[in-house]
Design a protein around this motif. Structure first.
Motif: not given
Ligand code: AVJ
Length: 326
Positions: A256-276
């Motif tokens: 099972x996967x979760x597949x990104x629709x388009x390019x996106x950036x996600x902020x994970x604030x509690x981890x001070x992480x930005x994911x592309x």
């Protein structure tokens, strides 16, 4: 109950801290993004999995229960009287009832469900709390830690370990070997392990089981993003991730996967992480390995067990193997 919410608003809970560490490792790097399967099972995820068990496409849980129900007496007859039962993952308790009832006909039973989820253990206590001649002692811990505690508590009696539902399918094959060897390490010769494994079937049937028409499995998968939003203050839009199911023929597993629709950036604030995410990039959220009928016995031998019996279901290929520690 509100621990997860508190985790997001105040000091992070222990679980959220572990999730954060896994998110850093699994989502932070340049390679295939992934998360350990256990994070699928928050309260909503566990409820969705229970709903999955009713889906016409997903016959696994019903097959598991049918086998336990039809062969509980045969199983009990092969075990010594007064056996102590430990279960790895407490499940909903529904299918375990058949085994406990058959054993309790022979003599009183002590039943030790082991699960990291307090909620799952509570449901198990409700479901199995009043089975005649069965006494429950729950263990909120991971499998091996809980099993060692149970083994440390017993006297002369043999131990029966239940590891059903094809939970082992979530392990990579090498990790499944290691895990069974570790279980064997806690046991004494004569102790038994009942191992449930989903068997290989036609590919379209396996794919449909993880991509049902009602979209329950897709919701189960996407709920992982909702959980991360809540516990780690992230901003995933679950609608921008497609539920994707693959059959890997080489490893004989459903992924099972979760597949990104388009390019996106996600902020994970509690981890001070930005994911592309690149367009089409995935998070690998689960593997469900499928076994050939002769594989459980081979796996058993490598781990220090012999296969004393195997029962299977005709409608939905699934096997329950009774492995005895040698
Ligand atoms: C509970 C691990 C056996 O892998 O089939 C169901 C979980 N995932 N649908 C499985 C699951 C998607 C299930 N196990």
């Amino acid at each position: 109950m509100s621990a997860h919410v508190e985790g997001a608003l105040g000091a992070p809970s222990r679980e959220s801290a572990l999730l954060m560490a896994d998110a850093r490792v699994g989502l932070g790097g340049p390679g295939q993004k992934w998360l350990p399967v256990r994070w699928l099972y928050d309260e909503v995820g566990s409820a969705l999995f229970e709903a999955i068990a009713y889906l016409p496409e997903y016959g696994l849980t019903r097959a598991d229960e049918r086998i336990l129900r039809s062969h509980a007496r045969a199983l009990a007859a092969r075990l010594s009287r007064g056996v102590m039962v430990a279960e790895l993952g407490s499940g909903s308790g529904r299918k375990t009832r058949w085994v406990l009832e058959a054993l309790a006909r022979q003599s009183a039973v002590r039943y030790h469900p082991i699960d990291v989820s307090a909620a799952a253990l509570a449901r198990c206590r409700v479901e199995l709390g009043e089975v005649a001649r069965v006494e429950i002692a729950t263990h909120e811990s991971d499998y091996l830690e809980g099993l060692s505690a149970v083994a440390g508590e017993r006297g002369d009696e043999d131990l029966l370990v239940l590891f059903v539902g094809s939970t082992i399918g979530n392990f990579e094959r090498a990790a499944a070997d290691d895990f069974l060897a570790a279980v064997r390490g806690v046991l004494r010769p004569g102790d038994a392990l009942l191992l449930g494994t989903d068997l290989v079937k036609e590919v379209p049937r396996m794919l449909a089981a993880y991509d049902d028409a009602a979209g329950v499995t897709a919701a189960f998968n996407r709920n992982l993003l909702v959980r991360i939003n809540r516990e780690l203050l992230a901003d995933f839009d679950p609608r921008r991730f497609d539920h994707e199911v693959r059959w890997d023929a080489g490893s004989r597993r459903i992924e099972m996967h979760l597949r990104s629709r388009g390019a996106q950036r996600i902020a994970i604030r509690a981890a001070e992480l930005e994911i592309r995410f690149r367009d089409g990039e995935t998070i690998w959220t689960e593997s469900s390995h499928k076994y050939r009928p002769d594989e459980p016995a081979k796996l058993a031998l490598r781990a220090g067990f012999r296969c004393a019996a195997q029962w299977s279901d005709a409608e939905w290929p699934f096997a329950e193997s009774l492995l005895v520690a040698v």
